[in-house]
Design a protein around this motif. Structure first.
Motif, PDB file in Angstrom:
ATOM      1  N   ILE A   9       0.890  -1.119   0.022  1.00 47.85           N
ATOM      2  CA  ILE A   9      -0.096   0.001  -0.079  1.00 47.85           C
ATOM      3  C   ILE A   9       0.986   1.278   0.023  1.00 47.85           C
ATOM      4  O   ILE A   9       0.625   2.351  -0.764  1.00 47.85           O
ATOM      5  CB  ILE A   9      -1.183  -0.212   1.133  1.00 47.85           C
ATOM      6  N   VAL A  10       2.153   1.212   0.970  1.00 47.02           N
ATOM      7  CA  VAL A  10       2.774   2.335   0.906  1.00 47.02           C
ATOM      8  C   VAL A  10       3.516   2.513  -0.517  1.00 47.02           C
ATOM      9  O   VAL A  10       3.429   3.742  -0.923  1.00 47.02           O
ATOM     10  CB  VAL A  10       4.005   2.213   2.050  1.00 47.02           C
ATOM     11  N   TYR A  11       3.863   1.535  -0.995  1.00 44.43           N
ATOM     12  CA  TYR A  11       4.471   1.575  -2.310  1.00 44.43           C
ATOM     13  C   TYR A  11       3.628   2.194  -3.290  1.00 44.43           C
ATOM     14  O   TYR A  11       3.976   3.212  -4.172  1.00 44.43           O
ATOM     15  CB  TYR A  11       5.138  -0.032  -2.863  1.00 44.43           C
ATOM     16  N   LEU A  12       2.442   1.626  -3.522  1.00 39.39           N
ATOM     17  CA  LEU A  12       1.545   2.203  -4.498  1.00 39.39           C
ATOM     18  C   LEU A  12       1.234   3.437  -4.334  1.00 39.39           C
ATOM     19  O   LEU A  12       1.223   4.279  -5.138  1.00 39.39           O
ATOM     20  CB  LEU A  12       0.349   1.116  -4.427  1.00 39.39           C
ATOM     21  N   THR A  13       0.800   3.872  -3.143  1.00 37.81           N
ATOM     22  CA  THR A  13       0.506   5.246  -2.857  1.00 37.81           C
ATOM     23  C   THR A  13       1.416   6.358  -3.123  1.00 37.81           C
ATOM     24  O   THR A  13       1.156   7.323  -3.824  1.00 37.81           O
ATOM     25  CB  THR A  13      -0.061   5.324  -1.401  1.00 37.81           C
ATOM     26  N   ASN A  14       2.493   5.758  -2.713  1.00 36.17           N
ATOM     27  CA  ASN A  14       3.923   6.620  -2.952  1.00 36.17           C
ATOM     28  C   ASN A  14       3.947   7.091  -4.390  1.00 36.17           C
ATOM     29  O   ASN A  14       4.158   8.239  -4.913  1.00 36.17           O
ATOM     30  CB  ASN A  14       4.896   6.211  -2.314  1.00 36.17           C
TER      31      ASN A  14
END
Lengths: 170, 435
Positions: B179-184
């Motif tokens: 999630i962090v990777y995608l949102t970033n």
């Protein structure tokens, strides 16, 4: 006859105005502030100054007028600004001139203010600084280019009549 | 990140705190789940109080740093998000631990962190999230912290099932980081796009400003000429003297000519800026230069002009538009003559090198002050010493020259020394570059 000083850097306008006004007034002309100073130092002071403010340097015209007024303290010489702006009132004309100067000399960071006194007189404060000092000149009228001879003479007469009245009061 | 985003986070937290109260109310009174209400409401109250404190601190910080996002403000948001995570963990603990479906709400914090914080910090938030959930799961499993059973959902929980905890834990861990990777990635792309839009927009605004000033300046110059013409004609009309009539009619005519030149230059610049298709052809260099020189040999009689033309015999042709190149030489020579005292020597050297033609026009005029050379190609710019010799030139000539040279895929350079002279160097391609 009253004396008029025309300060404009356009020789054609200067010369044609002198010819047009020479029947009614004594005319002196200057192409820049330097010439105007020479003109004023060796002759009678004028009753009205016609001033084209857009001259070579940013404050040249203003500086000239305030200098003259400092020199002839006892009697202020009325100033008519000549501009190529199409505005209706003196204060609008002066505001536009100030705006124009800011555009033309952006690096100078000009601190010019347009002030109106309670009586509706328009002043240009062109040299305010942090110490609260300010150098003001009063603007008595303005005349848009192209200059209409009949209107110009009318304006000059009006201002002359006004200053005659003021002098009588004193 | 923007300032409003900080307020956005605070606003979301009000909703979250209210959500805790409503969820507790619904669960205990309508679903009739036995929950430790006191603890849950306390957490909601803590959330309300904390948020009020955040708001006032944020407000003060924004003012202190004069609306600039600094690392201090970022750190403050980071701390807020960490405290939010801890409070969520406590809420979960009192309402069934990892068995509570609300456990998915961790993802909201991860998304918010990825939007508001830099990449590195958002991964730290992900790590802390996984750690907190891990502490919760392990604590209840080992029995260090007590487990509150959600008896409505399950008769017996799975908080003590080691396979579920390890499997679920692995999924939770990967989900958090993905999630962090995608949102970033998404928010970075959006940020870049936003920046690009802002840049384009500010460029457009400044271009518009320049255009407005341009129109203003043109109007002013037109009025100057028209005003002079009118006043000269006024004299003719008012006065009835033959001498004056002749003089002022001549002056009006002269100004009309100047006005015409101004319009001509302006028209040239506008046409070039609109990129009109130009007819290019092979032109004899010698012919072009001779033609331009001829214009001045016949016209100017007041000054003594000496031309010295040296053309390398190898150079024969130049590729370009005849009319425009003539305009260039006319302009440059006219400047050399205009801005010089009574005698002027103009050297024209033409050479070629590597398919390029180098034309140097050097005069013995008044020169240009060194700090002003960079401006001379700007529209309406006139060097400070130009007025002494020619009061009413329009400051468009060199702009036109530069535009024309650029249209020929060439370059122009100016070198000058006050009171010694100016040298203009043109580099033009010898053959067609447009195919």
């Amino acid at each position: 006859m009253n004396k008029i000083l025309i300060v404009d850097d356009d020789k054609d306008i200067r010369d044609s105005l002198s010819v047009i006004l020479e029947n009614n007034y004594i005319i002196a002309t200057a192409g820049n502030a330097k010439e105007a100073r020479i003109e004023l130092s060796n002759s009678v002071q004028p009753e009205v100054i016609l001033l084209d403010v857009k001259m070579e340097s940013e404050h040249e015209g203003f500086e000239l007028v305030s200098e003259i007024n400092r020199k002839f303290k006892q009697k202020r010489i009325p100033v008519i600004l000549i501009t190529s702006l199409e505005v209706k009132t003196v204060s609008a004309a002066v505001s536009e001139i100030v705006r124009e100067m800011r555009i033309k000399y952006p690096e100078q960071n000009l601190n010019i203010l347009v002030l109106r006194s309670v009586t509706g007189e328009v002043m240009i404060d062109y040299l305010s600084n942090e110490t609260g000092q300010s150098v003001c000149i009063k603007v008595d009228g303005f005349h848009p280019k192209p200059i209409e001879p009949a209107r110009l003479i009318h304006d000059i007469e009006l201002i002359l009549a006004k200053s005659r009245l003021e002098n009588k009061k004193e | 990140m923007k300032i409003e985003n900080g307020y956005w986070l605070i606003n979301l937290r009000w909703i979250a705190a209210l959500g805790v109260v409503i969820a507790t109310l619904l669960s205990t009174h309508i679903l009739e789940i036995p929950l430790p209400q006191l603890e849950l409401y306390s957490v909601a109250i803590i959330l309300f109080i904390a948020n009020s404190i955040y708001l006032s601190i944020y407000h003060r910080k924004i003012k202190l740093y004069q609306n600039n996002i600094t690392s201090t403000i970022r750190r403050f948001l980071f701390i807020q998000i960490i405290i939010d995570l801890i409070l969520l963990t406590i809420l979960l603990h009192f309402s069934g631990g990892i068995e509570n479906p609300f456990i998915v709400y961790y993802t909201f914090h991860l998304i918010i962190a990825s939007i508001l914080l830099p990449r590195f910090e958002s991964y730290i938030v992900a790590t802390i999230t996984v750690m907190l959930a891990g502490i919760l799961a392990m604590g209840e499993y080992i029995g260090i912290i007590s487990h509150y059973q959600l008896s409505v959902f399950f008769s017996r929980g799975y908080y003590d099932n080691v396979y579920y905890i390890t499997g679920g834990g692995f999924i939770f861990l990967t989900t958090s980081f993905v999630i962090v990777y995608l949102t970033n990635t998404i928010s970075n792309q959006l940020r870049k796009k936003g920046q690009a839009y802002r840049q384009v927009n500010s460029k457009l605004i400044s271009k518009d400003q320049i255009k407005n000033e341009y129109v203003y300046q043109i109007t002013h110059d037109l009025k100057g000429h028209l005003g002079a013409i009118k006043n000269c004609l006024d004299v003719v009309l008012i006065k009835n003297s033959k001498v004056l009539n002749t003089e002022f009619t001549e002056r009006a005519l002269n100004r009309t000519r100047k006005l015409h030149t101004f319009m001509h230059d302006l028209n040239g610049i506008t046409q070039l800026q609109l990129s009109y298709k130009l007819a290019f052809e092979k032109l004899l260099v010698r012919e072009l230069i001779d033609k331009a020189i001829d214009l001045f040999n016949n016209e100017e009689k007041e000054k003594e002009i000496i031309f010295d033309v040296q053309i390398n015999p190898q150079v024969k042709f130049i590729y370009g538009n005849k009319l425009l190149l003539t305009e260039v030489f006319k302009n440059l020579l006219s400047n050399s003559i205009k801005y010089s005292s009574n005698t002027v020597k103009i050297n024209i050297h033409i050479n070629s090198k590597d398919e390029k033609i180098r034309i140097e026009i050097k005069d013995t005029g008044i020169g240009i002050p060194e700090n002003e050379i960079q401006n001379i190609f700007n529209e309406f710019y006139r060097a400070s010493n130009a007025n002494s010799l020619d009061k009413k030139s329009n400051g468009l000539g060199l702009t036109l020259v530069k535009l024309i040279i650029e249209h020929h895929k060439g370059q122009i350079f100016a070198e000058s020394k006050v009171n010694e002279g100016t040298s203009m160097t043109l580099i033009l391609p010898a053959r067609s570059l447009m195919k």
